[in-house]
Write a protein that holds these residues in place. Sequence first.
Motif, PDB file in Angstrom:
ATOM      1  N   GLY A   1      16.991  -0.269  10.451  1.00  0.00           N
ATOM      2  CA  GLY A   1      16.986  -0.767   9.080  1.00  0.00           C
ATOM      3  C   GLY A   1      15.680  -1.435   8.723  1.00  0.00           C
ATOM      4  N   PHE A   2      15.132  -2.212   9.644  1.00  0.00           N
ATOM      5  CA  PHE A   2      13.867  -2.884   9.360  1.00  0.00           C
ATOM      6  C   PHE A   2      12.724  -1.881   9.223  1.00  0.00           C
ATOM      7  N   LEU A   3      12.640  -0.918  10.123  1.00  0.00           N
ATOM      8  CA  LEU A   3      11.567   0.062  10.068  1.00  0.00           C
ATOM      9  C   LEU A   3      11.721   0.994   8.869  1.00  0.00           C
ATOM     10  N   SER A   4      12.960   1.244   8.455  1.00  0.00           N
ATOM     11  CA  SER A   4      13.179   2.054   7.260  1.00  0.00           C
ATOM     12  C   SER A   4      12.706   1.318   6.011  1.00  0.00           C
ATOM     13  N   ALA A   5      12.800  -0.013   6.039  1.00  0.00           N
ATOM     14  CA  ALA A   5      12.401  -0.805   4.876  1.00  0.00           C
ATOM     15  C   ALA A   5      10.906  -1.088   4.847  1.00  0.00           C
ATOM     16  N   LEU A   6      10.251  -1.053   6.003  1.00  0.00           N
ATOM     17  CA  LEU A   6       8.832  -1.409   6.074  1.00  0.00           C
ATOM     18  C   LEU A   6       7.943  -0.530   5.186  1.00  0.00           C
ATOM     19  N   PRO A   7       8.091   0.813   5.187  1.00  0.00           N
ATOM     20  CA  PRO A   7       7.256   1.626   4.292  1.00  0.00           C
ATOM     21  C   PRO A   7       7.474   1.321   2.809  1.00  0.00           C
ATOM     22  N   LEU A   8       8.653   0.822   2.461  1.00  0.00           N
ATOM     23  CA  LEU A   8       8.938   0.527   1.067  1.00  0.00           C
ATOM     24  C   LEU A   8       8.135  -0.676   0.583  1.00  0.00           C
ATOM     25  N   ILE A   9       8.029  -1.704   1.412  1.00  0.00           N
ATOM     26  CA  ILE A   9       7.285  -2.885   0.985  1.00  0.00           C
ATOM     27  C   ILE A   9       5.784  -2.611   0.977  1.00  0.00           C
ATOM     28  N   THR A  10       5.299  -1.808   1.920  1.00  0.00           N
ATOM     29  CA  THR A  10       3.879  -1.446   1.887  1.00  0.00           C
ATOM     30  C   THR A  10       3.577  -0.567   0.672  1.00  0.00           C
ATOM     31  N   SER A  11       4.531   0.276   0.288  1.00  0.00           N
ATOM     32  CA  SER A  11       4.355   1.084  -0.925  1.00  0.00           C
ATOM     33  C   SER A  11       4.295   0.199  -2.163  1.00  0.00           C
ATOM     34  N   TRP A  12       5.121  -0.823  -2.196  1.00  0.00           N
ATOM     35  CA  TRP A  12       5.123  -1.758  -3.323  1.00  0.00           C
ATOM     36  C   TRP A  12       3.755  -2.434  -3.458  1.00  0.00           C
ATOM     37  N   ILE A  13       3.186  -2.839  -2.338  1.00  0.00           N
ATOM     38  CA  ILE A  13       1.863  -3.478  -2.362  1.00  0.00           C
ATOM     39  C   ILE A  13       0.817  -2.497  -2.876  1.00  0.00           C
ATOM     40  N   THR A  14       0.850  -1.269  -2.380  1.00  0.00           N
ATOM     41  CA  THR A  14      -0.131  -0.263  -2.792  1.00  0.00           C
ATOM     42  C   THR A  14      -0.016   0.055  -4.276  1.00  0.00           C
ATOM     43  N   MET A  15       1.204   0.202  -4.775  1.00  0.00           N
ATOM     44  CA  MET A  15       1.413   0.493  -6.183  1.00  0.00           C
ATOM     45  C   MET A  15       0.873  -0.630  -7.068  1.00  0.00           C
TER      46      MET A  15
END
Length: 496
Positions: A332-346
């Motif tokens: 669950g944590f690793l599945s969520a990690l790309p989402l928060i990095t995507s939020w930062i990039t966006m």
Amino acid sequence: MKANSWERTSQENSLETANTLVMNSANLQEEHNEQQHPKVKSFCSVRYGMAIMLHLCHLTFSAQGQSMSIAIIAMVKHTNQSNYSNISTEGYPDTTTDTEIPVYEWSPEIQGFLLSVSIIGMLITTIPSGYFAGVLGGKKIAGLSLLISSVLNLLIPLAADYGLSYLVFVKIVQGLMQGVGLGASPAFWPKWAPPLERTKLSTISLTGFTTGNFIGVLIGGFLCEYPGWPSIFYIFGGIGCVFCILWFSLVYDDPLNHPFISDNEKGYIISSMVEQVNSPSWSLPFKAIIKALPFWAIIVPTICRFWLVSNLTTSLPTLLDNMFDLNFKKNGFLSALPLITSWITMTVGSHIADFLLSKKVLKVIRVRKLFTFLGMLPPSLFILAMPYLGDIITLIFLILAMSMSGLCYSGFIIGPLDIAPRYTGFLMGLETVSTLISALISPIVTGLFIKQDAATGWKNVFFLSSAINFLGMVFYLIFGQADIQDWAKEERITHF
């Protein structure tokens, strides 16, 4: 001959003088507008408050949409049986009480249907709601859809207890309501977003989906363990109901009617969009839209990009389990990690894009193509290399691919606001439907690839996703435009 030559020269000089006067007049008018209505800083502006409200709206929709995909892992007792509707006589005990939480015996086919039935509902309502919101405004349409979706989210545990048919009905209606909300939300920006702030404002709004997915994935697994899977639906449904009170109190369709906006900010927004044609109209040049290459230059890369993103998000838990043998909490944590990095990039990308536009470093189309290139080429290369790398490097590349893909929100994704602000709601509805179609098809193709051999199957999934994403980028770089199209301009009647 000399007389004709002199006349042509005289005409050219007259035209050049006229053009110069027009440009000077426009510059003076622009300076006058800036002096009369100075720009209001973002941290104290109502327009950025609107972006935050839409962010929270999208967050709630997204978290509610994630509820079933997270909870179904705990809801199902035996995934290898084909009993479609029976409730298991065995429940698993709550760790803090003596009550038993129901567990259901649903086949993999039924589980897949429950996960996709909401998407079917969204496909039906997204485009019509975008059209109606463009004419009538998005406040009531999006607000009511969120309220109904939230109430239905609260009813999902009860519907599951009554039987599978009741649960399917609730999920279909909820999908219909979520489609209405998604289609209506873009209708605010043609009236609220000054051209030089469109990327930031729309991205703040759209990142709500990423934030909602992140929250759902991150805490969903823990909620399933304590206090149990029904809590996921109660928490996100209750939050949605409370948020609706704020929505109807603080959200307005345009700055003219907002009670808390200052005169300076209202004047700044309106004067910055004097040349934009945003008047609502029931007319819809559908044939002209379908024939327009700039429209397809948005739709095609939307489908191609989301094919890759859908594989990385929807299939990520399975991928992590197959490649790294991770338990549910770490998964669950690793599945969520790309989402928060995507939020930062966006978020960072949107600020850079608007900075380039405000300083006139690049034209609008150059900015859109630059961010589309950066948001699609690197992910294609990362995904292509993943099968040949070690576990840790593969995971890093996967996170980088998801993060870089977020730059597309400053590229082609915002295209409808550039080429047709008058029909933004309708065009973004079509854009959303394109992503939903991709989300329906790509997991099916992925399942067919990995059904026989997981290792070879994942390799083929990566290759196909990389190729499709790359082709979408090339299509936009060739045919993408950022000028308002003729069919999107106001029709003026001339009296003879």
